[in-house]
Design a protein around this motif. Structure first.
Motif, short mmCIF file in Angstrom:
data_model
loop_
_atom_site.label_atom_id
_atom_site.label_comp_id
_atom_site.label_asym_id
_atom_site.label_seq_id
_atom_site.Cartn_x
_atom_site.Cartn_y
_atom_site.Cartn_z
N LYS A 18 0.83 -1.21 0.00
CA LYS A 18 0.00 0.00 0.00
C LYS A 18 0.86 1.26 0.00
CE LYS A 18 -4.40 -1.37 1.50
NZ LYS A 18 -5.51 -0.63 1.99
N SER A 28 -6.44 0.35 -5.26
CA SER A 28 -6.52 -1.11 -5.36
C SER A 28 -7.13 -1.51 -6.71
CB SER A 28 -7.37 -1.69 -4.24
OG SER A 28 -6.74 -1.51 -3.00
N ASP A 47 -7.40 -4.76 1.18
CA ASP A 47 -8.23 -3.85 1.96
C ASP A 47 -8.86 -4.58 3.14
OD1 ASP A 47 -7.59 -1.74 0.22
OD2 ASP A 47 -9.17 -2.31 -1.16
#
Length: 125
Positions: A18, A28, A47
């Motif tokens: 990330k 994403s 996530d």
């Protein structure tokens, strides 16, 4: 390896991915497009995880290499950074952009930076 360590490593690996995504201003969904996966596929891995189970799906080795390639980083760098984080790297280690560990500056180095070596300017200058 114990389950606690594996969870810390997985969390750290996702954090490193990330961070690289953030450096590239990549979501994403955008990363998923780059590696040919759906947004739900990426969300399950990066996530909040699967909405039904509430658990994140562990990244596979092919996923890791595809993601690293799409981000333009080496998969080994990502795993090295995640390993250091999972093992509780000392607080005085600063991770560079490419995973290079650089020791924290010595106190003398900080003083040298804090004190300018040039004299204060005067009206004559």
């Amino acid at each position: 390896m114990d389950n606690e360590y594996l969870q810390r490593f997985t969390d750290a690996l996702v954090s490193e991915i990330k961070a690289e995504m953030g450096r590239r201003d990549l979501s994403s969904r955008g990363l998923g497009r780059l590696i040919g996966k759906s947004s739900q596929y990426m969300s399950d891995r990066l996530d909040g995880g699967n909405p039904k189970t509430g658990k994140r799906t562990v990244l596979s080795v092919p996923d890791l290499f595809a993601i690293a390639d799409a981000l333009g980083v080496d998969a080994n760098d990502l795993t090295d950074r995640a390993t250091a984080a999972a093992e509780g790297a000392p607080d005085n280690i600063v991770r560079g952009r490419f995973g290079t560990n650089v020791g924290a500056p010595a106190e003398d180095d900080l003083d040298a930076v804090a004190r300018p070596t040039d004299p204060e300017p005067t009206d004559e200058q």
